[in-house]
Design a protein around this motif. Structure first.
Motif, PDB file in Angstrom:
ATOM      1  N   ASN A 141       6.553  -1.176  -7.102  1.00 34.12           N
ATOM      2  CA  ASN A 141       7.812  -1.192  -6.357  1.00 34.12           C
ATOM      3  C   ASN A 141       8.082   0.182  -5.741  1.00 34.12           C
ATOM      4  N   PHE A 142       8.853   0.198  -4.666  1.00 38.49           N
ATOM      5  CA  PHE A 142       9.287   1.457  -4.067  1.00 38.49           C
ATOM      6  C   PHE A 142      10.555   1.209  -3.265  1.00 38.49           C
ATOM      7  N   SER A 143      11.204   2.288  -2.874  1.00 36.22           N
ATOM      8  CA  SER A 143      12.401   2.157  -2.034  1.00 36.22           C
ATOM      9  C   SER A 143      12.561   3.399  -1.169  1.00 36.22           C
ATOM     10  N   ALA A 144      13.264   3.209  -0.057  1.00 33.80           N
ATOM     11  CA  ALA A 144      13.637   4.314   0.830  1.00 33.80           C
ATOM     12  C   ALA A 144      15.044   4.038   1.329  1.00 33.80           C
ATOM     13  N   GLU A 145      15.847   5.088   1.396  1.00 29.24           N
ATOM     14  CA  GLU A 145      17.252   4.914   1.769  1.00 29.24           C
ATOM     15  C   GLU A 145      17.705   6.106   2.604  1.00 29.24           C
ATOM     16  N   ILE A 146      18.437   5.814   3.667  1.00 30.15           N
ATOM     17  CA  ILE A 146      19.005   6.884   4.494  1.00 30.15           C
ATOM     18  C   ILE A 146      20.521   6.758   4.533  1.00 30.15           C
ATOM     19  N   THR A 147      21.174   7.907   4.568  1.00 31.94           N
ATOM     20  CA  THR A 147      22.609   7.968   4.811  1.00 31.94           C
ATOM     21  C   THR A 147      22.812   8.511   6.213  1.00 31.94           C
ATOM     22  N   ILE A 148      23.655   7.847   6.991  1.00 30.07           N
ATOM     23  CA  ILE A 148      23.841   8.174   8.394  1.00 30.07           C
ATOM     24  C   ILE A 148      25.219   8.775   8.611  1.00 30.07           C
ATOM     25  N   THR A 149      25.258   9.854   9.377  1.00 30.08           N
ATOM     26  CA  THR A 149      26.527  10.469   9.755  1.00 30.08           C
ATOM     27  C   THR A 149      26.718  10.298  11.259  1.00 30.08           C
ATOM     28  N   PRO A 150      27.733   9.553  11.695  1.00 29.07           N
ATOM     29  CA  PRO A 150      27.954   9.388  13.139  1.00 29.07           C
ATOM     30  C   PRO A 150      28.353  10.709  13.776  1.00 29.07           C
TER      31      PRO A 150
ATOM     32  N   PHE B 131      11.257  -2.630  -2.032  1.00 33.27           N
ATOM     33  CA  PHE B 131      10.110  -3.524  -2.164  1.00 33.27           C
ATOM     34  C   PHE B 131       9.888  -3.739  -3.653  1.00 33.27           C
ATOM     35  N   GLU B 132      10.217  -4.931  -4.101  1.00 31.60           N
ATOM     36  CA  GLU B 132      10.134  -5.268  -5.520  1.00 31.60           C
ATOM     37  C   GLU B 132       9.507  -6.638  -5.686  1.00 31.60           C
ATOM     38  N   LYS B 133       8.558  -6.738  -6.583  1.00 30.97           N
ATOM     39  CA  LYS B 133       7.890  -8.005  -6.884  1.00 30.97           C
ATOM     40  C   LYS B 133       7.357  -8.660  -5.607  1.00 30.97           C
ATOM     41  N   ASN B 134       6.713  -7.816  -4.778  1.00 35.98           N
ATOM     42  CA  ASN B 134       6.101  -8.268  -3.521  1.00 35.98           C
ATOM     43  C   ASN B 134       7.105  -8.852  -2.544  1.00 35.98           C
ATOM     44  N   LYS B 135       8.359  -8.456  -2.665  1.00 37.89           N
ATOM     45  CA  LYS B 135       9.392  -8.937  -1.752  1.00 37.89           C
ATOM     46  C   LYS B 135      10.188  -7.755  -1.213  1.00 37.89           C
ATOM     47  N   LYS B 136      10.424  -7.769   0.075  1.00 37.23           N
ATOM     48  CA  LYS B 136      11.161  -6.698   0.724  1.00 37.23           C
ATOM     49  C   LYS B 136      12.602  -7.121   0.959  1.00 37.23           C
ATOM     50  N   THR B 137      13.537  -6.233   0.617  1.00 39.50           N
ATOM     51  CA  THR B 137      14.957  -6.492   0.804  1.00 39.50           C
ATOM     52  C   THR B 137      15.564  -5.383   1.639  1.00 39.50           C
ATOM     53  N   VAL B 138      16.310  -5.751   2.664  1.00 39.64           N
ATOM     54  CA  VAL B 138      16.980  -4.787   3.530  1.00 39.64           C
ATOM     55  C   VAL B 138      18.476  -4.876   3.283  1.00 39.64           C
ATOM     56  N   LEU B 139      19.071  -3.755   2.887  1.00 37.68           N
ATOM     57  CA  LEU B 139      20.510  -3.687   2.632  1.00 37.68           C
ATOM     58  C   LEU B 139      21.144  -2.708   3.609  1.00 37.68           C
ATOM     59  N   ILE B 140      22.158  -3.161   4.319  1.00 37.71           N
ATOM     60  CA  ILE B 140      22.902  -2.319   5.248  1.00 37.71           C
ATOM     61  C   ILE B 140      24.317  -2.185   4.718  1.00 37.71           C
TER      62      ILE B 140
ATOM     63  N   ASP C 214       0.813  -1.223   0.000  1.00 40.54           N
ATOM     64  CA  ASP C 214       0.000   0.000   0.000  1.00 40.54           C
ATOM     65  C   ASP C 214       0.843   1.268   0.000  1.00 40.54           C
ATOM     66  N   ILE C 215       2.159   1.132   0.163  1.00 43.12           N
ATOM     67  CA  ILE C 215       3.037   2.305   0.248  1.00 43.12           C
ATOM     68  C   ILE C 215       3.440   2.808  -1.129  1.00 43.12           C
ATOM     69  N   ALA C 216       3.518   1.921  -2.110  1.00 45.23           N
ATOM     70  CA  ALA C 216       3.946   2.332  -3.451  1.00 45.23           C
ATOM     71  C   ALA C 216       2.976   3.344  -4.042  1.00 45.23           C
ATOM     72  N   GLN C 217       3.514   4.263  -4.821  1.00 47.62           N
ATOM     73  CA  GLN C 217       2.677   5.267  -5.477  1.00 47.62           C
ATOM     74  C   GLN C 217       1.640   4.598  -6.368  1.00 47.62           C
ATOM     75  N   ASN C 218       0.541   5.296  -6.578  1.00 50.08           N
ATOM     76  CA  ASN C 218      -0.525   4.760  -7.432  1.00 50.08           C
ATOM     77  C   ASN C 218       0.014   4.374  -8.802  1.00 50.08           C
ATOM     78  N   GLY C 219      -0.346   3.178  -9.206  1.00 53.17           N
ATOM     79  CA  GLY C 219       0.083   2.699 -10.513  1.00 53.17           C
ATOM     80  C   GLY C 219       1.444   2.031 -10.517  1.00 53.17           C
ATOM     81  N   LYS C 220       2.099   1.987  -9.345  1.00 48.00           N
ATOM     82  CA  LYS C 220       3.421   1.366  -9.279  1.00 48.00           C
ATOM     83  C   LYS C 220       3.408   0.227  -8.257  1.00 48.00           C
TER      84      LYS C 220
END
Length: 385
Positions: A67-76, A91-100, A59-65
């Motif tokens: 897949n979606f993604s969110a990414e943060i860059t962290i500064t210590p 979130f692609e093809k109904n699968k969520k992937t977390v990359l650190i 439900d988070i993906a924009q209308n008509g799409k």
């Protein structure tokens, strides 16, 4: 640590962009429905890999799409112990992937130690007026933020509960329980016996930690509520489903209740049925509190959560405050801001006619938000002129 950049693609109504957020305080100013809360949701998503609104990922993906993604860059921050610098969730093809830092995370719980966020939002009212499940969710999050072992035990308990409920449904199968028990269900009963021992072990572990956490949390919360509202005597009460803390006694009670579990087709007792109550001088408060009192109660729950996190981990959280000052009078705003916990970074949302300038300081970055696009306030006049 601070979040220095947020990048989104097809996330809600936000424009695909990289937004700089290298400041202690970030103000997002705009009318309702323009994307302010969505921006906070994207940050929260990178902290928990889920939405604070309780919606499905699809439900988070924009209308008509799809897949979606969110990414943060962290500064210590100086002297901070945080080796990670990037979190990307796709979130692609109904699968969520977390990359650190470009590597796939083995477990989503790794996110909790990287950029822990505490969100203040309208949905928090459900902790006061909603179902017991919502209150359990809140206190489970309080514990999980500072105790990864608790999260492991909670996951294990939920898996056992799911398996136990499945067996109960399969054995019941819509027929008379009394006749079932005389038929060939011995193997299922034996499986339940074996499963119940683990059910009780992990259940009692959760109960022990919940009892301790509720007591310590209540000590902080009672003082906070009195300081802001001027009313003393507010406490948090933990009411476990199982009254026994002895393993053998609990197993015996569980066996005695098994016919009722069969009749219902689900497990009718256990930590998944625990309750929390907000009591004022020994009386349940939520039932008669005004809307304003409930709102304040929800806000101070989050303040207490942040304080407990800092007290148990020695770290400061990132705060996400979604229209939290909107419904307060000036005196309650002052009192609330005075009890805000220490934080590394805070993101606030404001309507344009709110006096947000009153709360800014030299380390404040202001964005105007319109149609999902964020525009730096320092450039706003130039671009308009």
């Amino acid at each position: 640590m601070i979040i220095s950049f947020l990048r989104t693609a097809a996330f809600r109504n936000l424009a695909d962009a990289t937004v700089a957020t290298s400041a202690k305080n970030i103000f997002l100013v705009g009318e309702n429905g323009q994307g302010k809360s969505n921006f906070l949701e994207a940050i929260y998503f990178c902290s928990y890999a889920s939405s604070f609104r309780g919606v499905r990922d699809s439900d988070i993906a924009q209308n008509g799409k799809n897949n979606f993604s969110a990414e943060i860059t962290i500064t210590p921050l100086p002297a901070a112990d945080n080796p990670h610098s990037d979190v990307l969730i796709k979130f692609e093809k109904n699968k969520k992937t977390v990359l650190i830092d470009g590597k796939r995370a083995e477990d989503r719980k790794q996110l909790l130690s990287i950029a822990p966020c505490i969100v203040f939002c309208h949905e928090d009212m459900e902790f006061i007026t909603g179902s017991p499940e919502r209150r359990r969710w809140f206190f489970d999050q309080v514990l999980s933020l500072s105790d990864p072992v608790y999260l492991d035990d909670l996951r294990r308990y939920r898996w056992i509960l799911k398996s136990r409920n499945s067996i109960l449904r399969n054995l019941t199968n819509g027929t008379n329980i009394a006749s079932q028990c005389k038929d060939d269900t011995a193997s299922g009963q034996e499986l339940l016996d074996a499963l119940d021992s683990q059910f009780v072990i992990y259940g009692l572990r959760l109960m022990e930690k919940r009892e301790t956490a509720a007591r310590l949390f209540s000590e902080v919360f009672t003082t906070l509520y009195e300081e802001v509202s001027g009313v003393s005597g507010m406490t948090v009460q933990y009411m476990p489903s199982w009254k026994n803390v002895d393993e053998n006694e609990t197993l015996a009670c569980l066996l005695k209740r098994r016919p009722a579990d069969f009749a219902a087709g689900i497990s009718l007792s256990g930590p998944h049925r625990d309750r929390y109550a907000f009591s004022l001088d020994g009386t349940d408060f939520a039932g008669y509190a005004s809307t304003g009192q409930r709102r304040l109660l929800a806000l101070l729950l989050r303040v207490a959560q942040a304080r407990r996190y800092s007290g148990t981990t020695g770290r400061k959280p990132i705060l996400l405050l979604d229209d939290v000052l909107l419904e307060m009078d000036s005196e309650k705003r002052r009192r609330f801001l005075s009890v805000l916990p220490g934080y590394d970074q805070a993101f606030y949302t404001f309507l344009p006619d709110e006096p947000y300038q009153r709360y800014q300081n030299e380390d404040t970055l202001i964005y105007f938000v319109r149609n999902g696009i964020l525009e730096n306030a320092s450039c706003y006049g130039k671009n308009r002129g």
